[in-house]
Design a protein around this motif. Structure first.
Motif, PDB file in Angstrom:
ATOM      1  N   HIS A  78       0.826  -1.202   0.000  1.00  8.30           N
ATOM      2  CA  HIS A  78       0.000   0.000   0.000  1.00  8.30           C
ATOM      3  C   HIS A  78       0.863   1.258   0.000  1.00  8.30           C
ATOM      4  CE1 HIS A  78      -3.550   2.423   0.588  1.00  8.30           C
ATOM      5  NE2 HIS A  78      -3.088   2.922   1.717  1.00  8.30           N
ATOM      6  N   VAL A  79       1.882   1.283   0.852  1.00  4.38           N
ATOM      7  CA  VAL A  79       2.791   2.432   0.906  1.00  4.38           C
ATOM      8  C   VAL A  79       3.580   2.543  -0.394  1.00  4.38           C
ATOM      9  CG1 VAL A  79       4.828   3.373   2.054  1.00  4.38           C
ATOM     10  CG2 VAL A  79       2.960   2.436   3.407  1.00  4.38           C
ATOM     11  N   PHE A  80       4.013   1.411  -0.919  1.00  5.20           N
ATOM     12  CA  PHE A  80       4.737   1.410  -2.196  1.00  5.20           C
ATOM     13  C   PHE A  80       3.890   2.045  -3.298  1.00  5.20           C
ATOM     14  CE2 PHE A  80       5.410  -0.598  -6.320  1.00  5.20           C
ATOM     15  CZ  PHE A  80       6.770  -0.391  -6.527  1.00  5.20           C
ATOM     16  N   ASP A  81       2.620   1.643  -3.364  1.00  4.01           N
ATOM     17  CA  ASP A  81       1.741   2.189  -4.404  1.00  4.01           C
ATOM     18  C   ASP A  81       1.463   3.671  -4.186  1.00  4.01           C
ATOM     19  OD1 ASP A  81       1.596  -0.272  -5.675  1.00  4.01           O
ATOM     20  OD2 ASP A  81      -0.293  -0.845  -4.713  1.00  4.01           O
ATOM     21  N   LEU A  82       1.284   4.084  -2.913  1.00  2.00           N
ATOM     22  CA  LEU A  82       1.005   5.495  -2.617  1.00  2.00           C
ATOM     23  C   LEU A  82       2.148   6.406  -3.060  1.00  2.00           C
ATOM     24  CD1 LEU A  82      -0.587   5.438   0.957  1.00  2.00           C
ATOM     25  CD2 LEU A  82      -1.683   6.229  -1.144  1.00  2.00           C
ATOM     26  N   VAL A  99       9.401  -5.042  -0.342  1.00  6.28           N
ATOM     27  CA  VAL A  99       7.972  -4.745  -0.358  1.00  6.28           C
ATOM     28  C   VAL A  99       7.206  -6.026  -0.033  1.00  6.28           C
ATOM     29  CG1 VAL A  99       6.040  -3.839  -1.691  1.00  6.28           C
ATOM     30  CG2 VAL A  99       8.370  -3.002  -2.136  1.00  6.28           C
ATOM     31  N   VAL A 100       6.417  -5.987   1.042  1.00  8.17           N
ATOM     32  CA  VAL A 100       5.602  -7.144   1.423  1.00  8.17           C
ATOM     33  C   VAL A 100       4.318  -7.099   0.593  1.00  8.17           C
ATOM     34  CG1 VAL A 100       4.456  -8.364   3.311  1.00  8.17           C
ATOM     35  CG2 VAL A 100       6.538  -7.040   3.763  1.00  8.17           C
ATOM     36  N   ARG A 103       1.299  -9.442  -4.726  1.00  5.15           N
ATOM     37  CA  ARG A 103       1.260  -9.141  -6.153  1.00  5.15           C
ATOM     38  C   ARG A 103       2.665  -8.921  -6.701  1.00  5.15           C
ATOM     39  NH1 ARG A 103      -1.282  -4.010  -6.591  1.00  5.15           N
ATOM     40  NH2 ARG A 103      -1.218  -3.706  -4.341  1.00  5.15           N
ATOM     41  N   PRO A 104       2.872  -9.171  -7.979  1.00  2.00           N
ATOM     42  CA  PRO A 104       4.188  -8.919  -8.578  1.00  2.00           C
ATOM     43  C   PRO A 104       4.445  -7.426  -8.720  1.00  2.00           C
ATOM     44  CG  PRO A 104       2.613  -9.550 -10.270  1.00  2.00           C
ATOM     45  CD  PRO A 104       1.907  -9.723  -8.951  1.00  2.00           C
ATOM     46  N   ALA A 105       5.646  -7.080  -9.108  1.00  3.21           N
ATOM     47  CA  ALA A 105       5.982  -5.680  -9.357  1.00  3.21           C
ATOM     48  C   ALA A 105       5.115  -5.137 -10.486  1.00  3.21           C
ATOM     49  CB  ALA A 105       7.456  -5.564  -9.725  1.00  3.21           C
ATOM     50  N   PRO A 106       4.876  -3.822 -10.506  1.00  3.84           N
ATOM     51  CA  PRO A 106       4.119  -3.233 -11.628  1.00  3.84           C
ATOM     52  C   PRO A 106       4.761  -3.578 -12.970  1.00  3.84           C
ATOM     53  CG  PRO A 106       4.436  -1.629  -9.870  1.00  3.84           C
ATOM     54  CD  PRO A 106       5.284  -2.810  -9.517  1.00  3.84           C
ATOM     55  N   GLU A 107       3.963  -3.671 -13.994  1.00  2.00           N
ATOM     56  CA  GLU A 107       4.466  -4.096 -15.308  1.00  2.00           C
ATOM     57  C   GLU A 107       5.547  -3.175 -15.845  1.00  2.00           C
ATOM     58  OE1 GLU A 107       1.329  -4.649 -18.077  1.00  2.00           O
ATOM     59  OE2 GLU A 107       0.370  -6.283 -16.939  1.00  2.00           O
TER      60      GLU A 107
END
Length: 203
Positions: A78-82, A99-100, A103-107
């Motif tokens: 969540h923090v990574f995405d924010l 990162v816990v 899901r995989p890393a963003p494409e």
């Protein structure tokens, strides 16, 4: 017979850390820190290399050396995405971010960025300690940090307490509800509109 010896790999401290309101929140319900971060900009001593953050001398003397001890930081997805993964640069010291996530890393994520996507807190801590060696594993407080704390994997709790009452929001210790005892505080430092505290976790 020859006795086989396994080389011991040095492991640094695991420290749970964040800025927090006096009523125990790291952000409001919309993930906004509001005035919690004001102390990063109310001094005259540059804290980061680009001089964007300026703090009091007391806060600099406390914070900057800690940044230098960090080898790896653990955060939740969540923090990574924010933060959009801080554009691939580990925040506030450290060479790696774990990162816990399920899901995989963003494409479009740069595979060369020093970010590691790991499922589960135990696996994340093991990876973080492997990467950090004898340096600090910095665990961002909040939901994931609370899970790591509840699992008994945290050595020290470090917090920058801002004189703010948010009333509700994202808790420093996440969903931790059981009682836990800490020792100390071992560090009590007053900055400008912030109180820096550090507690050892009882074994």
């Amino acid at each position: 017979m020859f006795q086989e010896f396994k080389e011991e790999i040095p492991v640094g401290k695991a420290i749970m850390y964040n800025v927090v309101s006096v009523d125990g929140f790291v952000a409001d319900e919309n993930d906004q820190p509001g005035p919690l971060f004001d102390w990063y900009f109310n001094g005259d001593v540059p804290l980061d290399d680009n001089g964007w953050m300026t703090v009091s001398q007391a806060s600099y003397d406390h914070t900057r050396p800690y940044w230098g001890q960090i080898g790896t930081t653990i955060v939740g997805r969540h923090v990574f995405d924010l933060t959009n993964g801080w554009d691939g640069t580990p925040p506030g010291g450290g060479e790696h971010v774990v990162v816990v996530t399920h899901r995989p890393a963003p494409e479009d994520w740069d595979p060369e960025a020093p970010f590691h996507f790991v499922e589960g807190i135990e696996a994340a801590m093991a990876k973080a300690q492997e990467l950090a060696g004898d340096r600090v594993v910095n665990v961002a407080a909040g939901d994931v940090g609370g899970q790591v704390f509840a699992a008994g994997l945290i050595d020290e709790v470090r917090m920058d307490v801002a004189p703010v009452v948010l009333g509700s929001g994202k808790r420093f210790f996440g969903s931790v509800h059981a009682q836990h005892l800490l020792d100390g505080p071992d560090v009590v430092i007053q900055g400008n509109r912030v109180l820096h505290l550090s507690y050892r976790v009882r074994g």
